[in-house]
Structure formats: structure tokens, C-alpha cells
Motif scaffolding. Sequence first.
Motif, PDB file in Angstrom:
ATOM      1  N   THR A   8      -9.857 -39.137  35.380  1.00 11.36           N
ATOM      2  CA  THR A   8     -11.005 -38.280  35.708  1.00 11.36           C
ATOM      3  C   THR A   8     -10.706 -36.797  35.523  1.00 11.36           C
ATOM      4  O   THR A   8     -11.628 -35.980  35.574  1.00 11.36           O
ATOM      5  CB  THR A   8     -11.482 -38.518  37.153  1.00 11.36           C
ATOM      6  OG1 THR A   8     -10.349 -38.646  38.013  1.00 11.36           O
ATOM      7  CG2 THR A   8     -12.326 -39.770  37.241  1.00 11.36           C
ATOM      8  N   ALA A   9      -9.441 -36.436  35.306  1.00  7.27           N
ATOM      9  CA  ALA A   9      -9.141 -35.051  34.935  1.00  7.27           C
ATOM     10  C   ALA A   9      -9.179 -34.880  33.426  1.00  7.27           C
ATOM     11  O   ALA A   9      -9.003 -33.775  32.912  1.00  7.27           O
ATOM     12  CB  ALA A   9      -7.771 -34.625  35.468  1.00  7.27           C
ATOM     13  N   ALA A  14     -13.844 -37.035  33.075  1.00  9.07           N
ATOM     14  CA  ALA A  14     -14.545 -36.054  33.910  1.00  9.07           C
ATOM     15  C   ALA A  14     -16.041 -36.084  33.640  1.00  9.07           C
ATOM     16  O   ALA A  14     -16.862 -36.009  34.562  1.00  9.07           O
ATOM     17  CB  ALA A  14     -13.980 -34.651  33.667  1.00  9.07           C
ATOM     18  N   LEU A  46     -11.669 -31.281  37.321  1.00  7.37           N
ATOM     19  CA  LEU A  46     -11.755 -31.943  38.623  1.00  7.37           C
ATOM     20  C   LEU A  46     -12.517 -31.105  39.642  1.00  7.37           C
ATOM     21  O   LEU A  46     -13.205 -31.652  40.508  1.00  7.37           O
ATOM     22  CB  LEU A  46     -10.355 -32.250  39.151  1.00  7.37           C
ATOM     23  CG  LEU A  46      -9.611 -33.416  38.505  1.00  7.37           C
ATOM     24  CD1 LEU A  46      -8.202 -33.524  39.068  1.00  7.37           C
ATOM     25  CD2 LEU A  46     -10.363 -34.733  38.715  1.00  7.37           C
ATOM     26  N   ASP A  57     -11.223 -38.303  45.307  1.00  6.82           N
ATOM     27  CA  ASP A  57     -10.199 -37.803  44.391  1.00  6.82           C
ATOM     28  C   ASP A  57      -8.850 -38.415  44.758  1.00  6.82           C
ATOM     29  O   ASP A  57      -8.353 -38.238  45.868  1.00  6.82           O
ATOM     30  CB  ASP A  57     -10.132 -36.275  44.483  1.00  6.82           C
ATOM     31  CG  ASP A  57      -9.131 -35.683  43.508  1.00  6.82           C
ATOM     32  OD1 ASP A  57      -9.165 -36.069  42.334  1.00  6.82           O
ATOM     33  OD2 ASP A  57      -8.317 -34.831  43.936  1.00  6.82           O
ATOM     34  N   ARG A  59      -4.875 -38.704  43.400  1.00 10.19           N
ATOM     35  CA  ARG A  59      -3.851 -38.253  42.458  1.00 10.19           C
ATOM     36  C   ARG A  59      -2.764 -39.324  42.399  1.00 10.19           C
ATOM     37  O   ARG A  59      -1.991 -39.482  43.352  1.00 10.19           O
ATOM     38  CB  ARG A  59      -3.261 -36.905  42.902  1.00 10.19           C
ATOM     39  CG  ARG A  59      -4.294 -35.818  43.140  1.00 10.19           C
ATOM     40  CD  ARG A  59      -5.009 -35.404  41.870  1.00 10.19           C
ATOM     41  NE  ARG A  59      -6.124 -34.523  42.143  1.00 10.19           N
ATOM     42  CZ  ARG A  59      -6.058 -33.184  42.106  1.00 10.19           C
ATOM     43  NH1 ARG A  59      -4.916 -32.589  41.846  1.00 10.19           N
ATOM     44  NH2 ARG A  59      -7.137 -32.466  42.329  1.00 10.19           N
TER      45      ARG A  59
END
Length: 338
Positions: A8-9, A14, A46, A57, A59
Motif C-alpha cells: 500500500t506504500a 496506494a 501512505l 496501517d 508495517r
Amino acid sequence: MKVLVTGTAGFIGANLAGRLLGAGHEVIGVDNLSPYYDVALKEARLARLIGQSGYLDVRADIADRDRMMALFAEHKPSHVVNLAAQAGVRYSLKEPFSYTHSNIDGLLSLLEAARAHPVAHFVFASSSSVYGANRQMPYSEHKSAEHPLSLYAATKKANELMAHTYAHLFAIPTTGLRFFTVYGPWGRPDMAPMLFADAILAGRPINVFNHGEMRRDFTYVDDIVAGIEALLPLPPEVDPSWDPDAPDPATSGVAPYRILNIGKNRPEALMEFIETLEKALGREAIKNLMPMQAGDVPATWADSGDLMRLTGYAPETPLATGIARFVEWYVDYFRVTL
């Protein structure tokens, strides 16, 4: 839907997450912010998602099998879109082991998590690169793609084989999407639009491979994510017409599995792409004409008919419009004065 989107980054991830959130879906966004290219750009992508209602979110590295298993167990996504990968054909000549880690081990850990915690549809990113030495245009999912020309392409072909195996053994409805050259705002710095824009504005030559005799099925990112969104509620089923004596590589008679191209269905000359970018920037490029690079192909052309018939997918953004939007974003993000 509650969609677990990896990468998603990244460029496509995204944009897809933003579209899904806008449609009212929940998104579990997973990314490890790999330093393959500018992490600040990834953070900026992000930042547009974090804080939106329905977005979580995370990581994490998708190759971390324990973390992925725990994530599926806790949040129970209904759908998965795996876009996280080590990208780039040319980089695979320098750092091959990063490709097996992200693209092979990463997909395997997600498939294992989906095996333990079933999902309605598991979608994963393949690539037009798998067609490799195949020169039968347009590229069709129903034709051979057995001769990749780079390790990146080989890992993507391996992903398709792995996914079919898990779809067969564990009844995971699985779709592989072969992406064709995606471009637009928030794109990757290692891809032609940004590489060319950087060089043109700095007065540096741009490297034009195969002496400019290249054609690509350039597909605007908004068209791509619209196609993915339309596909998510449509999981594949076992194909009752599949013939084991004449096996179709795009479907399966033993698994809920399919492969789909996702592209504009219209190849365009690289030199035309450069000319369009020059007009949008108001500058002329200094062209350094070079031979073909190892692992590259002279042309790509997606036959996206199956996806169009299945979902109504209709990529309509003209090249000039897409490049103008890219330049508008580029100028704003990098604070450039034209």
C-alpha cells in the motif's frame, strides 16, 4: 469487503487502497517500506491513506510468515490483493535474491495464511514480463508464457504456478493479474515517466533503448485500479470445459483459478510517449539511443478481452491526458517550475 492489500506504500497499491476506501470498503494495508526507491515518496503515499475511516496501517514484510498468519487470524480479511513485490526487470540482474525473498517467500506466506484463514478471493500481481520470448501479439493469457527473460519475470511465472497449486489443494479462489506498463501520478522513480521527466528538466540525456524501436501497452493507473475493484467480487470457479489434453493456461479444470491480462489493449510507440511528455513539460529531450537491454522485450500488447467481458473493464484514459495528469502531480510534488 474487508480487503487486505499488500504494497500500500507502492504506486498501484496506494491508488487501489484509496479507491476501495472511497467506495466504503475496509482496507488492511501492509507494507515494509523497502528502500528499493525513495522511502519519502512511499511515506507520502501512505499519508494520504492513514487516518481515513476504515484503513488499518500495518508495517510488515509479507515474507514474515508468523506476522502474516497472525494478521489474518486477528483481522480475518474477506479478500486479498497482493501487490507487494520486488519490482523491476533490470534490478533483478543486480540483486537476484531480493526477488526470491519478496516475490516467492512473500506470496507463499500469504497463501499459507489464506489456507489457514479462508478468503472469498485471493488476487495477486503477475506481470506482462512473463510473456518473455513470446512474440505472438497481442499477448493472450490462453497462449504460452513459458520463456521469461529475467529473474523478475521468472518469479512472477512461479507465482502463477504456486497460486494454482494452492487453489487446487486448498480451494482458494485465486486470480493472477498480468499488469502492463502502468503510469500516472504517484508513480515509481525507476520507471520511464519519472526517469524521463527528471532528466528532461535537468537537461540530461534520456536513455532510449532499442534505438527507440519500442512499443508498450501504457495503461493509466486509475483504469488499472478500477479493473481490480470490479474483479474483487467475482472469484473464479473450476472451469468445467477445461480439457486436460489441450490445457488452457489461463483457467483450470481442477482449481478455482484464472489468469487475466490487465492493460489498455493498445500498444503505443515509446517515441510517441516521449514526444507527449516533452509537450507536457514544454521541454525537448536529449535522446541517447542505445541497444536493447538484457531481459527487456521490444513490445508489449495486452489482450484484455477476458477481463473486459467479465467485469466491464474499459480503460479509456488517452495517453495525452494521462501524461498531463502525471506532469501536474510531478510539478506539485517536487515543487518544479516549468
